[in-house]
Design a protein around this motif. Structure first.
Motif, short mmCIF file in Angstrom:
data_model
loop_
_atom_site.label_atom_id
_atom_site.label_comp_id
_atom_site.label_asym_id
_atom_site.label_seq_id
_atom_site.Cartn_x
_atom_site.Cartn_y
_atom_site.Cartn_z
N MET A 94 0.85 -1.18 0.00
CA MET A 94 0.00 0.00 0.00
C MET A 94 0.89 1.24 0.00
O MET A 94 1.81 1.36 0.79
CB MET A 94 -0.89 -0.03 1.24
N LYS A 154 -2.39 6.16 -0.47
CA LYS A 154 -3.54 5.33 -0.08
C LYS A 154 -3.65 5.23 1.43
O LYS A 154 -4.75 5.25 1.99
CB LYS A 154 -3.41 3.94 -0.70
N ARG A 155 -2.53 5.13 2.10
CA ARG A 155 -2.52 5.05 3.56
C ARG A 155 -3.06 6.36 4.15
O ARG A 155 -3.86 6.35 5.09
CB ARG A 155 -1.09 4.79 4.04
N LYS A 194 -5.06 8.49 2.63
CA LYS A 194 -6.48 8.57 2.27
C LYS A 194 -7.32 7.73 3.23
O LYS A 194 -8.40 8.16 3.67
CB LYS A 194 -6.70 8.12 0.84
N ALA A 195 -6.84 6.57 3.58
CA ALA A 195 -7.56 5.71 4.52
C ALA A 195 -7.60 6.33 5.91
O ALA A 195 -8.60 6.24 6.61
CB ALA A 195 -6.90 4.33 4.56
#
Length: 70
Positions: free
Chosen positions: A1, A5-6, A8-9
């Protein structure tokens, strides 16, 4: 990942939104920078106008009052 993306999460719905200067102030950082840019430009314009006015009073003003001396 990947890092994006990290992030965004982790941020959820706040991802991609501009951050605010203070949480209680509804002004984003880019709006603050734009305000500083415009006020700096306005201040320089005021300084220029004041210099023109001073030169007018100092140099041209006495020419209109030469006949009033004594």
């Amino acid at each position: 990942m990947g890092e994006a993306k990290r992030r965004k999460a982790a941020l959820g719905e706040e991802y991609g939104k501009e951050s605010k200067i203070f949480p209680w102030l509804p002004i984003s950082k880019s709006q603050g920078e734009q305000f500083v840019k415009w006020t700096t430009r306005g201040a320089w314009a005021g300084i220029g106008l004041m210099a023109v006015l001073w030169l007018t009073v100092r140099l041209i003003g006495p020419a209109f009052g030469w006949w009033q001396v004594n």
